[in-house]
Design an enzyme around this catalytic site. Structure first.
Site, PDB file in Angstrom:
ATOM      1  N   HIS A  77       0.652   5.528  -2.851  1.00 48.48           N
ATOM      2  CA  HIS A  77      -0.296   4.746  -3.833  1.00 48.48           C
ATOM      3  C   HIS A  77      -1.757   5.664  -3.476  1.00 48.48           C
ATOM      4  O   HIS A  77      -2.133   5.972  -2.328  1.00 48.48           O
ATOM      5  CB  HIS A  77      -0.299   3.574  -3.395  1.00 48.48           C
ATOM      6  CG  HIS A  77      -1.387   2.696  -4.333  1.00 48.48           C
ATOM      7  ND1 HIS A  77      -1.023   2.274  -5.561  1.00 48.48           N
ATOM      8  CD2 HIS A  77      -2.594   2.412  -4.245  1.00 48.48           C
ATOM      9  CE1 HIS A  77      -1.956   1.664  -6.279  1.00 48.48           C
ATOM     10  NE2 HIS A  77      -2.903   1.762  -5.213  1.00 48.48           N
ATOM     11  N   ASP A 115       3.336  -2.449  -4.839  1.00 41.86           N
ATOM     12  CA  ASP A 115       2.302  -2.165  -3.647  1.00 41.86           C
ATOM     13  C   ASP A 115       2.479  -3.180  -2.302  1.00 41.86           C
ATOM     14  O   ASP A 115       1.146  -2.913  -1.617  1.00 41.86           O
ATOM     15  CB  ASP A 115       0.859  -1.887  -4.094  1.00 41.86           C
ATOM     16  CG  ASP A 115       0.795  -0.975  -5.522  1.00 41.86           C
ATOM     17  OD1 ASP A 115       1.619   0.035  -5.198  1.00 41.86           O
ATOM     18  OD2 ASP A 115       0.047  -1.298  -6.069  1.00 41.86           O
TER      19      ASP A 115
END
Ligand code: GAR
Length: 189
Positions: free
Chosen positions: A103, A144
């Site tokens: 990410h 996430d």
């Protein structure tokens, strides 16, 4: 030999770096690319790198057909390299703690649904952050949120534009993602 499959939805520069890194490896083999976006740059990269590519749509992903393809190809580890769909429960369960995502921010900052690619870099600049970075983490059923594996950061200058933030992040991604993947796989052998 551990087989890895790389999922990508976009350009695929991280996917290419991972292939390069493991070219001569005797322990890790990039067996397959998977892509959900017919416009993605990763498609040309797969051809050039001669990595077999599987295109799939949302229904194949949700129904478990994609997991079947991974199992038929004896995939041990799944790498998400700029992949933008939420991973369904059937895949999280089939590859428990065997799916790794990257990410482009310091999670838990700037994560969650809709926070990807340029949206992240724009938010970092808008928030006047003085640093940002990259996060490599395990994947669960939420965007996430899986267990953290690795972070690296860089300074954000007041004059930086979103594209400057993006560029600094990609330098770190290309440097660290392949070696972090290698370490995690070898430790969990
Ligand atoms: C990477 O910067 C990755 O961190 C980001 O997409 C980019 C893909 O670049 N991933 C996400 O935003 C996931 N939420 P690439 O296609 O050139 O590897």
């Amino acid at each position: 030999m551990k087989n890895i499959a790389i999922f990508a939805s976009g350009s695929g520069s991280n996917a290419e770096r991972i292939v390069e890194y493991f070219t001569d490896s005797e322990q890790i083999n990039v067996k397959l690319f998977l892509c959900n976006n017919p416009e993605a740059g990763v498609i040309q990269r797969a051809e050039r790198l001669q990595i077999p590519l599987v295109m799939f749509d949302r229904s194949a992903f949700k129904s478990g057909e994609v997991v079947k393809i991974l199992q038929e190809n004896q995939i041990d580890w799944v790498i998400l390299a700029g992949f933008l769909w939420l991973v369904p429960k059937n895949m999280v369960e089939a590859f428990l703690n065997r799916i790794i995502n990257i990410h482009p921010a310091l999670l838990p900052k700037f994560g969650g649904k809709g926070m990807y690619g340029h949206f992240v870099h724009e938010a970092v600049v808008e928030n006047k952050e003085t640093e940002s970075g990259i996060t490599i983490h395990f994947v669960n059923e939420h965007y996430d949120e899986g267990g953290m594996i690795f972070q690296a950061s860089f300074p954000v200058l007041p004059t930086d534009l979103p594209e400057d933030v993006a560029r600094k992040g990609q330098v770190l991604e290309h440097k660290y993602f392949p070696e972090v993947i290698e370490k995690v796989i070898l430790v969990n052998r």
